[in-house]
Design a protein around this motif. Structure first.
Motif, PDB file in Angstrom:
ATOM      1  N   GLY A   1      -0.740  -6.610   4.929  1.00  0.00           N
ATOM      2  CA  GLY A   1      -1.580  -6.251   3.790  1.00  0.00           C
ATOM      3  C   GLY A   1      -3.059  -6.342   4.104  1.00  0.00           C
ATOM      4  O   GLY A   1      -3.908  -6.316   3.205  1.00  0.00           O
ATOM      5  N   SER A   2      -3.408  -6.422   5.383  1.00  0.00           N
ATOM      6  CA  SER A   2      -4.799  -6.544   5.802  1.00  0.00           C
ATOM      7  C   SER A   2      -5.595  -5.275   5.489  1.00  0.00           C
ATOM      8  O   SER A   2      -5.052  -4.171   5.475  1.00  0.00           O
ATOM      9  N   LEU A   3      -6.889  -5.462   5.252  1.00  0.00           N
ATOM     10  CA  LEU A   3      -7.778  -4.311   5.073  1.00  0.00           C
ATOM     11  C   LEU A   3      -7.877  -3.493   6.350  1.00  0.00           C
ATOM     12  O   LEU A   3      -8.216  -2.308   6.321  1.00  0.00           O
ATOM     13  N   PHE A   4      -7.595  -4.137   7.504  1.00  0.00           N
ATOM     14  CA  PHE A   4      -7.720  -3.469   8.792  1.00  0.00           C
ATOM     15  C   PHE A   4      -6.344  -3.135   9.372  1.00  0.00           C
ATOM     16  O   PHE A   4      -6.147  -3.173  10.579  1.00  0.00           O
ATOM     17  N   ARG A   5      -5.405  -2.838   8.504  1.00  0.00           N
ATOM     18  CA  ARG A   5      -4.042  -2.567   8.957  1.00  0.00           C
ATOM     19  C   ARG A   5      -4.004  -1.295   9.798  1.00  0.00           C
ATOM     20  O   ARG A   5      -4.319  -0.208   9.315  1.00  0.00           O
TER      21      ARG A   5
END
Length: 407
Positions: free
Chosen positions: A91-95
């Motif tokens: 769920g990372s912003l940098f996925r």
């Protein structure tokens, strides 16, 4: 009248090497030594293995098992890992987008072969029972004493034996390591790994898929037949215990949900295991008359298929050290004979251990810089072909100090 002297007790049998521990690594070490004419004892009870675990045997490990004469029996029950897919599910912003790695890109049919642990161990045990120069003592060791030119092992059934070199393959809680006073560093993670075997609706197509979640990796690894896989689900300790307590139908549904239904409906198809997430390293894997292999020397979380493959490299490297000592006319149990083994195995274990530890810890944090670096690393590996091929080769065919039987 002269009383005849009492007869002296018989001397214990003497060997060049005695391997303590009858798991996969201990068996491989004993077989590797005996096949080259080293008089070897294998000490340990042959306990059953049934915890729903499998092992992904990488290319070098398959070469070793082939040399030991065991791979032909194992191969029909192993599934190739032709591709590996890594999916960021944090769920990372940098996925990053899913990363795909193909063994064909580095000229291999597979990165490795996945087989049930019980199958591997039972095959090696059958091999051990028929190998010339290998004597089995199916009893646990109760202690080791150093004597002039040898070490004396005592066994739980009252027997004893002497060996120039004792090989500790007696697990992560190794009594031999503790008795020798070798310094260790131990740590744990707030996680546990649930393991089991699965049957599923859709074929896996020889693809191993690893989802990186905020609680750890969730990995599906192919098994033979096309529609069976093994599961290693690393998650928080409480969640792992809760999952392990579910009935088969509820657990299968939870697995299918976590896997995004990529393999369709799931069914539990084997025993379950719950593995604590811990690590251990040693300052040195050797002492006088003693060498550590496998989990006696290093413990990794079940991530990245590193633990057993590293242990099998230990076994093959020890065989090289003993043969080199023999060629030089040296006692295999003295420090000079074990120095090279200690140096090379220490480097290998530290490098692999650091990589596994860094990956696992990076998933447990939601720090933006860490997420960004992990995501960037996957993007670079996916897009820069020479680097990707280099990483894949080193992952399955380590060149640094590769033992002879693994080349």
């Amino acid at each position: 009248m002269t009383v005849p002297p009492s007869p002296l007790p018989p001397l214990p049998p003497r060997f060049e090497a005695a391997v303590v521990g009858a798991g996969a690594v201990g068996l491989a070490a004993a077989l590797a030594l005996a096949r080259d004419g080293v008089a070897t004892a294998l000490v340990g009870r042959h306990a059953p293995v049934a915890d729903g675990r499998t092992v992904a045997l990488l290319d070098g490990s398959v070469r070793l098992l082939t040399a030991l004469g065991a791979w032909a029996e194992i191969a029909p029950h192993a599934a190739p890992l032709a591709e590996m897919h890594l999916v960021d599910d944090t769920g990372s912003l940098f996925r990053p987008p899913p990363a795909r790695f193909s063994a064909a890109e580095i000229g291999l049919d597979a990165f490795g072969w996945n087989v049930e642990s019980a199958r591997l161990v039972e095959t090696l045990r059958r091999q051990a029972r028929t190998t010339p120069g290998l004597t089995l003592f199916e009893a646990n060791s109760t202690g080791m004493q150093r004597t002039e030119g040898a070490a004396l092992l005592t066994l739980a059934d009252g027997r004893s034996l002497a060996a120039q070199l004792v090989v500790a393959a007696d697990g992560g809680r190794s009594p031999l390591r503790q008795a020798a006073g070798l310094r260790t560093r131990e740590w744990s993670y707030p996680q546990a790994a649930l393991t089991t075997l699965l049957a599923h609706e859709r074929p896996h197509r020889d693809v191993s898929t690893e989802f990186h979640t905020r609680n750890g990796p969730f990995t599906l690894v192919p098994l033979p037949g096309g529609q069976r896989s093994s599961l290693v689900w690393v998650t928080g300790e409480r969640a792992a215990k809760r999952l392990s307590g579910l009935d088969d139908a509820a657990l299968a549904a939870a697995v299918e949900h976590q896997a995004r239904s990529m393999l369709g409906a799931m069914r539990i198809d084997g025993p379950r295991g719950l593995v604590p997430m811990r690590g251990l390293s040693v300052a040195s894997p050797v002492a006088e008359r003693l060498a550590l292999v496998g989990e006696a020397a290093h413990v990794f979380p079940p991530i990245g298929a590193q633990g057993l493959n590293l242990g099998l490299r230990d076994a093959a490297a020890l065989r090289d050290a003993v043969l080199s000592a023999r060629e030089a006319g040296r006692d295999p149990g003295i420090p000079a004979s074990l120095a090279g083994f200690a140096r090379s195995r220490g480097i290998d274990a530290r490098l692999r251990g650091a990589a596994v530890d860094m990956l696992n810890r990076s998933l447990l944090t939601d720090l933006v810089p860490v997420d960004a670096l992990r995501g960037l690393g996957l993007v670079v590996l996916s897009s820069v072909a020479p680097l990707r091929r280099l990483v894949m080769r080193e992952g399955v065919q380590p060149r640094l100090g590769a033992p002879r039987l693994m080349r």
